[in-house]
Design a protein around this motif. Structure first.
Motif, short mmCIF file in Angstrom:
data_model
loop_
_atom_site.label_atom_id
_atom_site.label_comp_id
_atom_site.label_asym_id
_atom_site.label_seq_id
_atom_site.Cartn_x
_atom_site.Cartn_y
_atom_site.Cartn_z
N TRP A 31 25.77 -4.90 -0.04
CA TRP A 31 27.16 -4.63 -0.39
C TRP A 31 27.37 -3.15 -0.70
CZ3 TRP A 31 28.89 -4.29 -5.84
CH2 TRP A 31 27.85 -4.33 -6.75
N VAL A 32 27.20 -2.72 -1.95
CA VAL A 32 27.55 -1.36 -2.35
C VAL A 32 26.74 -0.34 -1.54
CG1 VAL A 32 25.82 -1.20 -4.21
CG2 VAL A 32 27.97 0.07 -4.41
N THR A 320 28.94 5.73 9.56
CA THR A 320 28.49 5.28 8.25
C THR A 320 27.38 4.25 8.48
OG1 THR A 320 29.94 3.35 8.05
CG2 THR A 320 30.85 5.47 7.34
N TYR A 321 26.95 3.61 7.39
CA TYR A 321 26.05 2.46 7.51
C TYR A 321 26.74 1.21 6.95
CZ TYR A 321 24.96 4.67 2.97
OH TYR A 321 25.04 5.31 1.76
N LEU A 322 28.08 1.16 7.12
CA LEU A 322 28.90 0.11 6.53
C LEU A 322 29.71 -0.58 7.62
CD1 LEU A 322 30.00 2.31 3.51
CD2 LEU A 322 28.28 0.47 3.46
N ALA A 323 29.21 -1.72 8.08
CA ALA A 323 29.87 -2.46 9.15
C ALA A 323 31.05 -3.25 8.60
CB ALA A 323 28.88 -3.40 9.82
N TRP A 324 32.04 -3.45 9.46
CA TRP A 324 33.23 -4.22 9.11
C TRP A 324 33.26 -5.43 10.03
CZ3 TRP A 324 36.31 -4.74 5.22
CH2 TRP A 324 37.62 -5.17 5.34
N ASN A 368 26.53 -3.66 4.39
CA ASN A 368 25.71 -2.44 4.32
C ASN A 368 24.38 -2.70 5.02
OD1 ASN A 368 24.03 -0.33 3.61
ND2 ASN A 368 24.35 -0.51 1.41
N TYR A 369 24.18 -2.05 6.17
CA TYR A 369 22.95 -2.30 6.93
C TYR A 369 21.90 -1.21 6.72
CZ TYR A 369 25.51 0.62 10.34
OH TYR A 369 26.25 1.61 10.96
N ALA A 370 22.05 -0.41 5.68
CA ALA A 370 21.02 0.60 5.35
C ALA A 370 19.91 -0.05 4.54
CB ALA A 370 21.64 1.76 4.59
N PRO A 373 14.80 -3.76 8.47
CA PRO A 373 15.14 -4.73 9.52
C PRO A 373 14.87 -6.17 9.08
CG PRO A 373 13.95 -2.87 10.46
CD PRO A 373 13.89 -2.70 8.97
N GLU A 374 13.84 -6.38 8.26
CA GLU A 374 13.52 -7.74 7.81
C GLU A 374 14.62 -8.29 6.91
OE1 GLU A 374 10.03 -5.56 9.12
OE2 GLU A 374 11.50 -5.09 7.54
N ILE A 375 15.11 -7.48 5.98
CA ILE A 375 16.18 -7.94 5.09
C ILE A 375 17.46 -8.17 5.89
CG2 ILE A 375 17.70 -7.25 3.19
CD1 ILE A 375 15.26 -5.91 1.90
N LEU A 376 17.77 -7.27 6.81
CA LEU A 376 18.97 -7.43 7.63
C LEU A 376 18.90 -8.71 8.45
CD1 LEU A 376 21.64 -6.25 8.64
CD2 LEU A 376 20.34 -4.91 10.31
#
Length: 389
Positions: A31-32, A320-324, A368-370, A373-376
């Motif tokens: 999120w943040v 950014t690293y913030l997908a919508w 937030n995809y920053a 890869p495992e968590i994403l």
């Protein structure tokens, strides 16, 4: 070097920042806008050296007056990265963070009751800080493609000026959420509209280092001489806990900028300034590696969504690293973030917080995809599990 591949979930759960402590321990927090990285080594070294030496007092950077501080580092970075040599440290003021700087500029160029135009869906504090400054929010929503709707923006400028109000335009560049990088043509069109309608432009450029060489500083376009931009190293180098920002004025603002209260420059953290200077000066290789990891995560996220959640329509821009994510076809109601949190134990930002009076956040989440890869991957799989129930 792969900054987003270095930390395990167990290591991240030892963190005490809001990203990792706000939700229960079984929640994956996407999120943040904090990144799941270690600090760049030059930044870490600068901060550790200062703490070891007890150099933790008040800032010594005088904001463009001493010749060797934050503004100078930002000017050098701007010229090296974006090819823009017009950032003059003499037209800068330090502020505690970007939103504090934006509010001060809004107060400088307008009066209580005047209008500020914003582009929902947009960073939620835009609404709160504008209202805190005693100004009125006027909305000019983005187009369905996530880009500026220039015709709608011109109409919003006209509405905002009703009754003789002065108008300020608060532009997010790159745009948060979604990561759109505005083109030079778009920004030049904004400058022409602003001149036509006598609108002052204030730009949040906090994510600009993430965008790399494709980013266009607003103050570099024709007609932006009376505009302001506010920047910081915090988003690109993960320094939100060591705050410091720079207000940059256009070529015609020097006399006006002197009206910003001097006490505003007392707000930045000394450690924040030291970290930012180290990042901008010596952290460029680390940032290049981070941006490579982010691009891999963008491709991974698109692939995961196509495989597990084909009903989601994503905006995953490079700024950014913030997908919508448009989740309206998943039948999870107006606030799918609540469903993903309750039933999938994965935390996103609710789209409703980004919409203002419009409906542009209904059925959306910001992701937030920053992260690793495992968590994403696990996060998207948890999302799919919610939809499958």
């Amino acid at each position: 070097m792969h900054p987003l591949h270095e930390l395990t979930l167990a290591e991240l759960r030892t963190r005490t920042s809001v990203k990792w402590r706000f939700h229960d321990a079984d929640v994956l927090p996407l999120w943040v806008a904090e990144m799941d990285v270690r600090l760049a080594e030059p930044v870490q070294r600068a901060l550790v050296d200062a703490v070891t030496a007890g150099d933790t007092g008040y800032p010594g950077d005088l904001g463009g007056q001493d010749g060797g501080g934050y503004a100078e580092a930002l000017a050098a970075y701007s010229e090296a990265t974006w090819g823009w040599g017009g950032l003059d440290p003499a037209r800068t003021t330090l502020a505690a963070d970007v939103m504090v700087g934006i509010e001060e500029v809004v107060r400088l160029v307008s009066e209580a009751g005047d209008a500020v135009v914003v582009n929902p869906p947009v960073y939620p504090p835009f609404f709160g800080f504008v209202q805190h400054a005693g100004r009125v929010v006027v909305e000019a929503p983005l187009g369905d493609d996530g880009r500026l709707d220039l015709e709608g923006l011109g109409s919003a400028f006209e509405r905002a000026a009703f009754g003789g109000r002065r108008v300020t335009y608060l532009l997010c560049s790159p745009h948060n959420p979604g990561g759109v990088i505005h083109t030079r043509a778009e920004l030049e069109a904004v400058a022409r509209l602003a001149a036509e309608h006598r609108v002052r432009v204030v730009v949040d450029e906090i994510h600009s280092p993430i965008a790399g060489p494709d980013f266009v500083p607003y103050l570099s376009v024709d007609g932006a001489g009376d505009a302001y931009a506010v920047l910081a190293a915090s988003k690109a180098w993960n320094l939100a806990g060591a705050r410091a920002a720079v207000i940059v004025g256009g070529a015609d603002t020097a006399q006006e900028q002197a009206g910003i209260p001097e006490v505003i420059s007392h707000g930045p953290s000394h450690l924040g300034i030291l970290g930012a200077v180290a990042a901008l000066t010596h952290g460029r290789d680390w940032l290049a590696a981070l941006c490579g990891d982010l691009e891999e995560n963008r491709q991974l996220l698109r692939s995961l969504l196509a495989e597990h959640l084909p009903g989601v329509r994503p905006h995953i821009g490079p700024g950014t690293y913030l997908a919508w994510l448009d989740c309206r076809d998943l039948d999870l109601g107006d606030d799918p973030a609540a469903a993903f949190l309750e039933r999938g134990r994965v935390a996103f930002n609710s789209g409703l917080d980004f919409q203002g009076e419009s409906s542009r956040g209904v059925g959306h989440v910001r992701l937030n995809y920053a992260t690793t890869p495992e968590i994403l991957t696990e996060a998207v799989e948890r999302m799919a599990g919610v939809v499958a129930r």
